[in-house]
Design a protein around this motif. Structure first.
Motif, PDB file in Angstrom:
ATOM      1  N   TYR A  47     -24.760 -20.660  28.445  1.00  0.00           N
ATOM      2  CA  TYR A  47     -23.556 -20.125  27.992  1.00  0.00           C
ATOM      3  C   TYR A  47     -22.738 -19.423  29.463  1.00  0.00           C
ATOM      4  N   PHE A  48     -21.650 -19.412  29.439  1.00  0.00           N
ATOM      5  CA  PHE A  48     -20.958 -18.790  30.567  1.00  0.00           C
ATOM      6  C   PHE A  48     -19.971 -17.675  29.851  1.00  0.00           C
ATOM      7  N   LYS A  49     -20.394 -16.555  30.139  1.00  0.00           N
ATOM      8  CA  LYS A  49     -19.521 -15.341  29.505  1.00  0.00           C
ATOM      9  C   LYS A  49     -18.769 -14.722  30.582  1.00  0.00           C
ATOM     10  N   TRP A  50     -17.606 -14.557  29.975  1.00  0.00           N
ATOM     11  CA  TRP A  50     -16.437 -14.036  30.816  1.00  0.00           C
ATOM     12  C   TRP A  50     -15.374 -13.235  29.870  1.00  0.00           C
ATOM     13  N   GLY A  51     -15.780 -11.920  29.834  1.00  0.00           N
ATOM     14  CA  GLY A  51     -14.801 -11.049  28.941  1.00  0.00           C
ATOM     15  C   GLY A  51     -15.532 -11.335  27.656  1.00  0.00           C
ATOM     16  N   PHE A  52     -14.485 -11.326  26.857  1.00  0.00           N
ATOM     17  CA  PHE A  52     -15.043 -11.498  25.225  1.00  0.00           C
ATOM     18  C   PHE A  52     -15.492 -13.006  25.029  1.00  0.00           C
ATOM     19  N   LEU A  53     -15.272 -13.893  25.835  1.00  0.00           N
ATOM     20  CA  LEU A  53     -15.238 -15.470  25.721  1.00  0.00           C
ATOM     21  C   LEU A  53     -16.829 -15.709  26.221  1.00  0.00           C
ATOM     22  N   MET A  54     -17.468 -16.379  25.206  1.00  0.00           N
ATOM     23  CA  MET A  54     -18.804 -16.905  25.484  1.00  0.00           C
ATOM     24  C   MET A  54     -19.076 -18.418  25.015  1.00  0.00           C
ATOM     25  N   PRO A  55     -18.370 -19.326  25.975  1.00  0.00           N
ATOM     26  CA  PRO A  55     -18.459 -20.854  25.465  1.00  0.00           C
ATOM     27  C   PRO A  55     -19.760 -21.243  25.811  1.00  0.00           C
ATOM     28  N   ARG A  56     -20.430 -22.307  24.958  1.00  0.00           N
ATOM     29  CA  ARG A  56     -21.593 -23.034  25.645  1.00  0.00           C
ATOM     30  C   ARG A  56     -20.911 -23.903  27.149  1.00  0.00           C
ATOM     31  N   ALA A  57     -21.726 -23.565  28.036  1.00  0.00           N
ATOM     32  CA  ALA A  57     -21.391 -24.146  29.253  1.00  0.00           C
ATOM     33  C   ALA A  57     -22.312 -25.572  29.582  1.00  0.00           C
ATOM     34  N   GLY A  58     -23.750 -25.760  28.940  1.00  0.00           N
ATOM     35  CA  GLY A  58     -24.142 -26.745  29.202  1.00  0.00           C
ATOM     36  C   GLY A  58     -25.543 -26.725  28.584  1.00  0.00           C
ATOM     37  N   GLN A  59     -26.456 -27.749  28.809  1.00  0.00           N
ATOM     38  CA  GLN A  59     -27.703 -27.645  28.541  1.00  0.00           C
ATOM     39  C   GLN A  59     -28.685 -28.251  29.335  1.00  0.00           C
ATOM     40  N   GLY A  60     -29.944 -27.749  29.288  1.00  0.00           N
ATOM     41  CA  GLY A  60     -30.977 -28.118  30.356  1.00  0.00           C
ATOM     42  C   GLY A  60     -32.234 -28.466  29.783  1.00  0.00           C
ATOM     43  N   ARG A  61     -33.073 -29.001  30.309  1.00  0.00           N
ATOM     44  CA  ARG A  61     -34.242 -29.511  29.690  1.00  0.00           C
ATOM     45  C   ARG A  61     -35.463 -29.593  31.074  1.00  0.00           C
ATOM     46  N   THR A  62     -36.495 -28.981  30.674  1.00  0.00           N
ATOM     47  CA  THR A  62     -37.679 -29.117  31.664  1.00  0.00           C
ATOM     48  C   THR A  62     -38.753 -29.965  31.067  1.00  0.00           C
ATOM     49  N   SER A  63     -39.386 -30.725  32.064  1.00  0.00           N
ATOM     50  CA  SER A  63     -40.596 -31.716  31.449  1.00  0.00           C
ATOM     51  C   SER A  63     -41.625 -31.765  32.431  1.00  0.00           C
ATOM     52  N   PHE A  64     -43.125 -31.778  31.870  1.00  0.00           N
ATOM     53  CA  PHE A  64     -43.966 -31.888  32.743  1.00  0.00           C
ATOM     54  C   PHE A  64     -44.941 -33.128  32.380  1.00  0.00           C
ATOM     55  N   ASN A  65     -45.202 -34.237  33.470  1.00  0.00           N
ATOM     56  CA  ASN A  65     -46.072 -35.227  33.101  1.00  0.00           C
ATOM     57  C   ASN A  65     -46.742 -35.735  34.153  1.00  0.00           C
ATOM     58  N   ARG A  66     -47.678 -36.375  34.042  1.00  0.00           N
ATOM     59  CA  ARG A  66     -48.364 -37.036  35.140  1.00  0.00           C
ATOM     60  C   ARG A  66     -47.820 -38.287  35.832  1.00  0.00           C
ATOM     61  N   ASP A  67     -47.880 -38.194  36.917  1.00  0.00           N
ATOM     62  CA  ASP A  67     -46.885 -39.129  37.737  1.00  0.00           C
ATOM     63  C   ASP A  67     -47.539 -39.180  39.177  1.00  0.00           C
ATOM     64  N   ALA A  68     -47.974 -40.335  39.475  1.00  0.00           N
ATOM     65  CA  ALA A  68     -48.454 -40.842  40.794  1.00  0.00           C
ATOM     66  C   ALA A  68     -47.574 -41.710  41.825  1.00  0.00           C
ATOM     67  N   SER A  69     -46.303 -41.363  41.392  1.00  0.00           N
ATOM     68  CA  SER A  69     -45.281 -42.534  41.958  1.00  0.00           C
ATOM     69  C   SER A  69     -44.894 -42.276  43.521  1.00  0.00           C
ATOM     70  N   ILE A  70     -45.413 -40.636  43.923  1.00  0.00           N
ATOM     71  CA  ILE A  70     -45.397 -40.134  45.280  1.00  0.00           C
ATOM     72  C   ILE A  70     -46.682 -40.341  45.828  1.00  0.00           C
TER      73      ILE A  70
END
Length: 281
Positions: A47-70
């Motif tokens: 959320y991005f809060k500015w004064g009395f306004l607090m709209p939903r600004a976006g979403q995020g996700r973290t993930s952890f996996n086995r990966d040997a591509s590098i």
């Protein structure tokens, strides 16, 4: 001018978000056991809060996996971030950060792919270690030109990429933690080395609707121009159970505040015991 201000504010919000979801780099900074599970995902609302306004600004996700591509990598840690449909009209952002780690969880390579409307750029960091010294090759480029190509060197201490500061909070010796205790890291961002410090403030309850979370509460000092102040530039509440995932983050920007809230998770290493249902009369 208004668009530049809005864009700057959202970049600050994104910096706040990525600095607070992370994995540590150098082996000597790592604990014997990690609180990650292969296939873990954690979703957040921003959320991005500015004064009395607090709209939903976006979403995020973290993930952890086995990966040997590098080469020499065993694991990949990923963060995705995107602005909401409402804020796409103000400043559209689609970002993906990938970190690749060896079997000892030493960071080998990371990339940040940024899409901002009609602009696209890539930040790549390649880490190498010699004793306590960490060298980082920083390469930033667009489809048409190279913007940064330099080396950063840190003589000693814990060093991370942009997706690399608070995993340390998930791996600390919680039983011995004392109020006022401080934990520091250095974060490589472009041409800069940003200092980040976490100061433990004690246990705290975070309430969201009909749910409470038992947490450990930290002040975060971030020494970077994107923030209104360096001391207590942000606050983070870490779930007080075996997973130690961030539950809430609050960051003061030069324009308003960024607030990040835990939404849901899957494939955690342990049950989310910090979550407590509130029984309403």
């Amino acid at each position: 001018m208004a668009r530049e201000v809005e864009a700057w504010a959202f970049k600050g919000l994104f910096v706040a978000f990525i600095l607070l979801f992370s994995v540590q780099t150098q082996g000597q900074c790592l604990p014997a056991e990690m609180p990650f599970n292969d296939g873990e995902t954690v979703d957040y609302d921003i959320y991005f809060k500015w004064g009395f306004l607090m709209p939903r600004a976006g979403q995020g996700r973290t993930s952890f996996n086995r990966d040997a591509s590098i080469k020499q990598a065993n694991f990949r840690y990923r963060l995705t971030f995107q602005t909401s449909k409402f804020f796409d009209a103000i400043y559209k952002m689609r970002d993906t950060l990938d970190c690749f780690y060896g079997p000892d969880y030493g960071l080998l390579y990371s990339s940040k792919r940024t899409s901002e409307g009609d602009r696209y750029s890539v930040d790549e960091l390649t880490f190498s270690y010699s004793g306590n010294k960490t060298s980082v090759h920083s390469h930033r480029y667009t489809p048409t030109r190279t913007k940064i190509d330099t080396f950063l060197v840190v003589a000693s201490g814990c060093v991370s990429d942009m997706l690399g500061a608070t995993f340390r909070l998930r791996t600390l010796g919680w039983g011995n933690m004392k109020v006022g205790q401080s934990y520091s890291s250095t974060v490589a961002i472009g041409r800069d080395l940003v200092k980040v410090s976490f100061r433990y403030q004690g246990q705290s309850i975070v309430e969201r609707g009909d749910v409470k979370y038992r947490t450990r509460y930290f002040h975060v000092d971030i020494f970077d121009e994107a923030f209104e102040q360096s001391g207590s530039a942000a606050e983070v509440w870490i779930g007080d159970d075996e997973n130690y995932i961030p539950i809430k983050i609050r960051t003061k920007l030069k324009i308003g505040y960024a607030e990040v809230y835990y939404n849901k998770s899957a494939n955690l290493k342990a049950p989310l015991r910090c979550r407590v249902e509130i029984k309403r009369p």
